[in-house]
Design an enzyme around this catalytic site. Sequence first.
Site, mmCIF file in Angstrom:
data_model
loop_
_atom_site.group_PDB
_atom_site.id
_atom_site.type_symbol
_atom_site.label_atom_id
_atom_site.label_comp_id
_atom_site.label_asym_id
_atom_site.label_seq_id
_atom_site.Cartn_x
_atom_site.Cartn_y
_atom_site.Cartn_z
ATOM 1 N N ASP A 23 0.830 -1.204 0.000
ATOM 2 C CA ASP A 23 0.000 0.000 0.000
ATOM 3 C C ASP A 23 0.871 1.262 0.000
ATOM 4 O O ASP A 23 2.006 1.252 0.473
ATOM 5 C CB ASP A 23 -0.902 -0.026 1.247
ATOM 6 C CG ASP A 23 -2.094 0.910 1.100
ATOM 7 O OD1 ASP A 23 -2.355 1.384 -0.024
ATOM 8 O OD2 ASP A 23 -2.763 1.174 2.117
ATOM 9 N N ASN A 71 -10.556 -3.450 -6.078
ATOM 10 C CA ASN A 71 -9.865 -2.428 -6.883
ATOM 11 C C ASN A 71 -10.570 -2.142 -8.219
ATOM 12 O O ASN A 71 -10.304 -1.125 -8.860
ATOM 13 C CB ASN A 71 -8.397 -2.816 -7.150
ATOM 14 C CG ASN A 71 -7.497 -2.704 -5.931
ATOM 15 O OD1 ASN A 71 -6.483 -3.386 -5.827
ATOM 16 N ND2 ASN A 71 -7.852 -1.832 -4.983
HETATM 17 C C1 FPP Z 1 -2.153 0.277 -3.194
HETATM 18 O O1 FPP Z 1 -1.631 1.554 -3.370
HETATM 19 C C2 FPP Z 1 -1.650 -0.642 -4.119
HETATM 20 C C3 FPP Z 1 -2.370 -1.281 -5.070
HETATM 21 C C4 FPP Z 1 -3.725 -0.916 -5.530
HETATM 22 C C5 FPP Z 1 -1.866 -2.464 -5.661
HETATM 23 C C6 FPP Z 1 -0.385 -2.608 -5.629
HETATM 24 C C7 FPP Z 1 0.074 -2.588 -6.993
HETATM 25 C C8 FPP Z 1 1.338 -2.545 -7.366
HETATM 26 C C9 FPP Z 1 2.518 -2.588 -6.483
HETATM 27 C C10 FPP Z 1 1.577 -2.415 -8.782
HETATM 28 C C11 FPP Z 1 0.877 -3.461 -9.558
HETATM 29 C C12 FPP Z 1 1.568 -4.752 -9.488
HETATM 30 C C13 FPP Z 1 1.481 -5.622 -10.478
HETATM 31 C C14 FPP Z 1 2.241 -6.904 -10.418
HETATM 32 C C15 FPP Z 1 0.665 -5.299 -11.648
HETATM 33 P P1 FPP Z 1 -2.703 2.719 -3.350
HETATM 34 O O2 FPP Z 1 -2.959 3.086 -4.749
HETATM 35 O O3 FPP Z 1 -3.911 2.313 -2.595
HETATM 36 O O4 FPP Z 1 -1.905 3.799 -2.578
HETATM 37 P P2 FPP Z 1 -2.546 4.936 -1.662
HETATM 38 O O5 FPP Z 1 -3.167 4.251 -0.471
HETATM 39 O O6 FPP Z 1 -1.361 5.751 -1.283
HETATM 40 O O7 FPP Z 1 -3.530 5.693 -2.518
#
Ligand code: FPP
Length: 247
Positions: A23, A71
């Site tokens: 995250d 998501n």
């Molecule tokens: C959360 O960060 C993360 C995700 C939605 C998924 C994690 C994805 C990756 C590391 C990249 C994708 C990986 C692959 C293998 C395709 P967030 O967007 O919720 O961050 P925030 O809480 O700061 O908004």
Amino acid sequence: MSTNSTTYPPLASIPHHVGIIMDGNGRWAKSRGLIRHAGHQAGVDNIRPVLEGCVEFGIKVLTVYAFSTENWHRPLEEVSGLMRLLGFTIRHRLHELHQNGVQIRHSGRLTGINKELQKQILHAIEYTKHNDQIILNVAFNYGGRGEILDAVRQVIAEGIDPETLTEETFSRYLYTGDLPDPDMIIRTGGDWRLSNFLIWQAAYSEYYTTPTYWPDFDKNELYKAIVEYNHRERRFGRILDGETTPA
Ligand code: FPP
């Protein structure tokens, strides 16, 4: 990323299976004045050094939460960005992962993902299935409740006698199949929740969270998490010898 020259004092106990809720990509990007997709891109790039750290420390299974079933509710542009990133990663990183003995697994529903990406995922699994350095289990289009529901459906479809069903046999119907339960769940980005990640399997996992955003979570941070793991007393609901008081 940490330098390769750092040596880490050996630790008594190394988790066999670590799950990571990656995250903080969005906040990482925002703090740099970048768009969210840049954060996800940096997030994908960060899997490699963390995987290297896992191999160095002796972790045998790493499950990363890359895309949850929830998501899908993000803006279309972000969803398609994440889909493209997985496709790109398989196309451009699969060979290197294979060369390094990484066995790729997928946990999640294939249905809902576009056909071409489904093929790429299945190819990555097939191509790396004999590798034994480390298992990288990618939780993609994954939701823990959906996983349990899918397992129940399968159990019913196979006509399994409810009386004979045990936790062990049920576990094998989960996406994680023969993988052992995670010993530790790490969440970056500072929140304290499981977000529908491995909810069955994490029943006795040690939970660790750090405010560090995922793209900044490096080998040193991983080591710190394992140090913390070494301070935990895993009792699995039991009491320890010598702790009982006479009745
Ligand atoms: C959360 O960060 C993360 C995700 C939605 C998924 C994690 C994805 C990756 C590391 C990249 C994708 C990986 C692959 C293998 C395709 P967030 O967007 O919720 O961050 P925030 O809480 O700061 O908004």
